[in-house]
Design a protein around this motif. Structure first.
Motif, PDB file in Angstrom:
ATOM      1  N   ALA A 167       0.834  -1.200   0.000  1.00 51.07           N
ATOM      2  CA  ALA A 167       0.000   0.000   0.000  1.00 51.07           C
ATOM      3  C   ALA A 167       0.866   1.246   0.000  1.00 51.07           C
ATOM      4  N   PHE A 168       0.362   2.260  -0.663  1.00 49.84           N
ATOM      5  CA  PHE A 168       0.903   3.605  -0.567  1.00 49.84           C
ATOM      6  C   PHE A 168      -0.107   4.452   0.205  1.00 49.84           C
ATOM      7  N   SER A 169       0.360   5.154   1.216  1.00 49.25           N
ATOM      8  CA  SER A 169      -0.470   6.138   1.940  1.00 49.25           C
ATOM      9  C   SER A 169      -1.843   5.586   2.327  1.00 49.25           C
ATOM     10  N   PRO A 170      -1.919   4.408   2.946  1.00 46.39           N
ATOM     11  CA  PRO A 170      -3.228   3.827   3.220  1.00 46.39           C
ATOM     12  C   PRO A 170      -3.965   4.518   4.364  1.00 46.39           C
ATOM     13  N   ILE A 171      -5.295   4.478   4.307  1.00 48.94           N
ATOM     14  CA  ILE A 171      -6.124   4.848   5.456  1.00 48.94           C
ATOM     15  C   ILE A 171      -6.044   3.662   6.419  1.00 48.94           C
ATOM     16  N   CYS A 172      -5.204   3.765   7.432  1.00 48.79           N
ATOM     17  CA  CYS A 172      -4.863   2.603   8.255  1.00 48.79           C
ATOM     18  C   CYS A 172      -5.945   2.232   9.272  1.00 48.79           C
ATOM     19  N   HIS A 173      -6.638   3.238   9.790  1.00 43.77           N
ATOM     20  CA  HIS A 173      -7.576   3.012  10.903  1.00 43.77           C
ATOM     21  C   HIS A 173      -8.880   3.760  10.598  1.00 43.77           C
ATOM     22  N   PRO A 174      -9.616   3.338   9.551  1.00 40.39           N
ATOM     23  CA  PRO A 174     -10.721   4.148   9.042  1.00 40.39           C
ATOM     24  C   PRO A 174     -11.840   4.416  10.037  1.00 40.39           C
ATOM     25  N   SER A 175     -12.026   3.535  11.006  1.00 45.24           N
ATOM     26  CA  SER A 175     -13.150   3.723  11.923  1.00 45.24           C
ATOM     27  C   SER A 175     -12.955   4.887  12.881  1.00 45.24           C
ATOM     28  N   ILE A 176     -11.746   5.498  12.902  1.00 48.07           N
ATOM     29  CA  ILE A 176     -11.531   6.631  13.807  1.00 48.07           C
ATOM     30  C   ILE A 176     -11.127   7.912  13.075  1.00 48.07           C
ATOM     31  N   VAL A 177     -11.203   7.937  11.736  1.00 54.77           N
ATOM     32  CA  VAL A 177     -10.822   9.143  10.991  1.00 54.77           C
ATOM     33  C   VAL A 177     -12.008   9.631  10.158  1.00 54.77           C
ATOM     34  N   PRO A 178     -12.033  10.919   9.794  1.00 58.74           N
ATOM     35  CA  PRO A 178     -13.215  11.486   9.134  1.00 58.74           C
ATOM     36  C   PRO A 178     -13.638  10.781   7.848  1.00 58.74           C
ATOM     37  N   TRP A 179     -12.704  10.450   6.969  1.00 58.12           N
ATOM     38  CA  TRP A 179     -13.089   9.762   5.738  1.00 58.12           C
ATOM     39  C   TRP A 179     -13.810   8.451   6.040  1.00 58.12           C
ATOM     40  N   GLY A 180     -13.209   7.645   6.903  1.00 58.76           N
ATOM     41  CA  GLY A 180     -13.792   6.345   7.213  1.00 58.76           C
ATOM     42  C   GLY A 180     -15.090   6.446   7.984  1.00 58.76           C
ATOM     43  N   GLU A 181     -15.140   7.344   8.964  1.00 58.40           N
ATOM     44  CA  GLU A 181     -16.361   7.478   9.762  1.00 58.40           C
ATOM     45  C   GLU A 181     -17.554   7.846   8.891  1.00 58.40           C
ATOM     46  N   LYS A 182     -17.357   8.772   7.978  1.00 56.40           N
ATOM     47  CA  LYS A 182     -18.454   9.178   7.097  1.00 56.40           C
ATOM     48  C   LYS A 182     -18.919   8.011   6.232  1.00 56.40           C
ATOM     49  N   ALA A 183     -17.977   7.349   5.581  1.00 59.81           N
ATOM     50  CA  ALA A 183     -18.330   6.247   4.689  1.00 59.81           C
ATOM     51  C   ALA A 183     -18.961   5.085   5.448  1.00 59.81           C
ATOM     52  N   PHE A 184     -18.362   4.695   6.562  1.00 61.98           N
ATOM     53  CA  PHE A 184     -18.865   3.548   7.308  1.00 61.98           C
ATOM     54  C   PHE A 184     -20.257   3.820   7.868  1.00 61.98           C
ATOM     55  N   ARG A 185     -20.488   5.035   8.343  1.00 60.25           N
ATOM     56  CA  ARG A 185     -21.801   5.368   8.911  1.00 60.25           C
ATOM     57  C   ARG A 185     -22.898   5.222   7.842  1.00 60.25           C
ATOM     58  N   HIS A 186     -22.621   5.700   6.636  1.00 54.96           N
ATOM     59  CA  HIS A 186     -23.615   5.595   5.571  1.00 54.96           C
ATOM     60  C   HIS A 186     -23.758   4.166   5.052  1.00 54.96           C
ATOM     61  N   TYR A 187     -22.638   3.524   4.761  1.00 52.66           N
ATOM     62  CA  TYR A 187     -22.688   2.196   4.138  1.00 52.66           C
ATOM     63  C   TYR A 187     -23.071   1.091   5.117  1.00 52.66           C
ATOM     64  N   LEU A 188     -22.625   1.212   6.369  1.00 54.22           N
ATOM     65  CA  LEU A 188     -22.746   0.109   7.327  1.00 54.22           C
ATOM     66  C   LEU A 188     -23.670   0.402   8.502  1.00 54.22           C
ATOM     67  N   GLY A 189     -24.055   1.669   8.688  1.00 50.37           N
ATOM     68  CA  GLY A 189     -24.944   2.012   9.785  1.00 50.37           C
ATOM     69  C   GLY A 189     -24.198   2.517  11.012  1.00 50.37           C
ATOM     70  N   GLU A 190     -24.961   2.816  12.061  1.00 56.13           N
ATOM     71  CA  GLU A 190     -24.407   3.454  13.258  1.00 56.13           C
ATOM     72  C   GLU A 190     -23.705   2.482  14.204  1.00 56.13           C
ATOM     73  N   ASP A 191     -23.966   1.198  14.067  1.00 56.63           N
ATOM     74  CA  ASP A 191     -23.353   0.207  14.965  1.00 56.63           C
ATOM     75  C   ASP A 191     -21.878   0.037  14.613  1.00 56.63           C
ATOM     76  N   LYS A 192     -21.011   0.612  15.411  1.00 55.99           N
ATOM     77  CA  LYS A 192     -19.587   0.619  15.072  1.00 55.99           C
ATOM     78  C   LYS A 192     -18.942  -0.763  15.152  1.00 55.99           C
ATOM     79  N   SER A 193     -19.609  -1.694  15.806  1.00 56.88           N
ATOM     80  CA  SER A 193     -19.040  -3.050  15.828  1.00 56.88           C
ATOM     81  C   SER A 193     -19.007  -3.638  14.412  1.00 56.88           C
TER      82      SER A 193
END
Length: 284
Positions: free
Chosen positions: A172-198
């Motif tokens: 990988a080059f410049s990967p989003i390593c921990h998406p569940s705690i950063v703005p890009w990942g939080e936005k995408a995961f909330r929409h695609y996967l819902g509010e349940d962070k598990s």
């Protein structure tokens, strides 16, 4: 499954070709590009590197900007670059038209929420449908590796770690390593996967390393002048998790490099050589 050849160009003795096909997983027409080196023939198929691109990209960015073909031709590796999301009429986009969600931003996961789940099944597309298509229509073997940049680096890490039987190496080059705690990942995961962070943890590299033994070799390059380094990418979380769990990770901080394809061009030859070593070991 019908493939429509959209374009082709000879390059370093091999061919870059772009195709369209109907995806049953994504419920739309999809486009991908493939580089086939001269060495790839039905009598002598070659292994494949799957490349996953980042936010806003298509199948074209890496193929046109990464300067990867000369080294891939020399090493005898095919490269496949899918699009980064479903597209087309009826495929929903970010309601606000932002670049970091929706079209061009599939995050390589299987969405579970409406209206996204009908089309945004990029995980299954990359892991299952696309390789089956490639192996059925081109002179390649089933031996493969996976790599990517930014959002695609996140995809390569999570897909590679979750499928150790399918990919012999990851980079990988410049990967989003921990998406569940950063703005890009939080936005995408909330929409695609819902509010349940598990439910987010199955697509978070750090969570996966904490859950599963990882033995697949991993190479990561990160520029220390990357404008997204501290807010979005957080490579230190990857380094810490890998050290704790003894993951075979090489993480290289590259001084002065940013998030661009100039960075990728500089080190892509080393990534291809890294993958070739493991692809050839498993092809022997």
């Amino acid at each position: 499954m019908d493939l429509i050849n959209l374009s082709q160009a000879k390059v370093f003795g091999g061919w870059h070709k772009q195709y369209q096909h109907t995806s049953t997983v994504l419920n739309c027409d999809m486009r991908f590009a493939i580089f086939l080196p001269l060495k790839a023939t039905p009598a002598s198929p070659v292994p494949v590197l799957y490349w996953l691109s980042g936010l806003t990209c298509t199948d074209e960015n890496f193929m046109q900007k990464a300067a990867a073909f000369q080294k891939a031709a020399e090493l005898g590796i095919a490269i496949v670059a899918p699009d980064t999301s479903p597209r087309g009429e009826g495929v929903p986009d970010d309601p606000d038209g932002k670049y970091d969600f929706g079209l061009g931003a599939g995050f390589y996961l299987n969405a579970t929420q409406e209206p996204w789940k009908k089309h945004y099944q990029m995980y299954s597309y990359v892991v299952d449908e696309l390789p089956e298509l490639i192996e059925a229509h081109f002179p390649v073997t089933s031996v493969k590796s996976i790599a990517g940049h930014s959002m695609g680096g996140h995809g390569a890490l999570t897909i590679g770690i979750k499928n150790p039987d399918k990919y012999v190496s990851i980079s990988a080059f410049s990967p989003i390593c921990h998406p569940s705690i950063v703005p890009w990942g939080e936005k995408a995961f909330r929409h695609y996967l819902g509010e349940d962070k598990s439910s987010w943890q199955q697509y978070d590299t750090i969570s996966l390393i904490n859950q599963y033994p990882v033995t697949t070799p991993i190479l990561v390059d990160q520029g220390d002048a990357d404008g997204f380094l501290h807010e979005q990418l957080k490579p230190e979380t990857l380094q810490a998790a890998a050290q704790t769990h003894r993951v075979p990770l090489t993480l290289r901080m590259q001084p002065g490099y940013d998030h661009s394809y100039y960075f990728i061009q500089t080190f892509i030859g080393e990534h291809l050589a890294f993958h070739a070593q493991h692809l050839n070991q498993h092809s022997a």
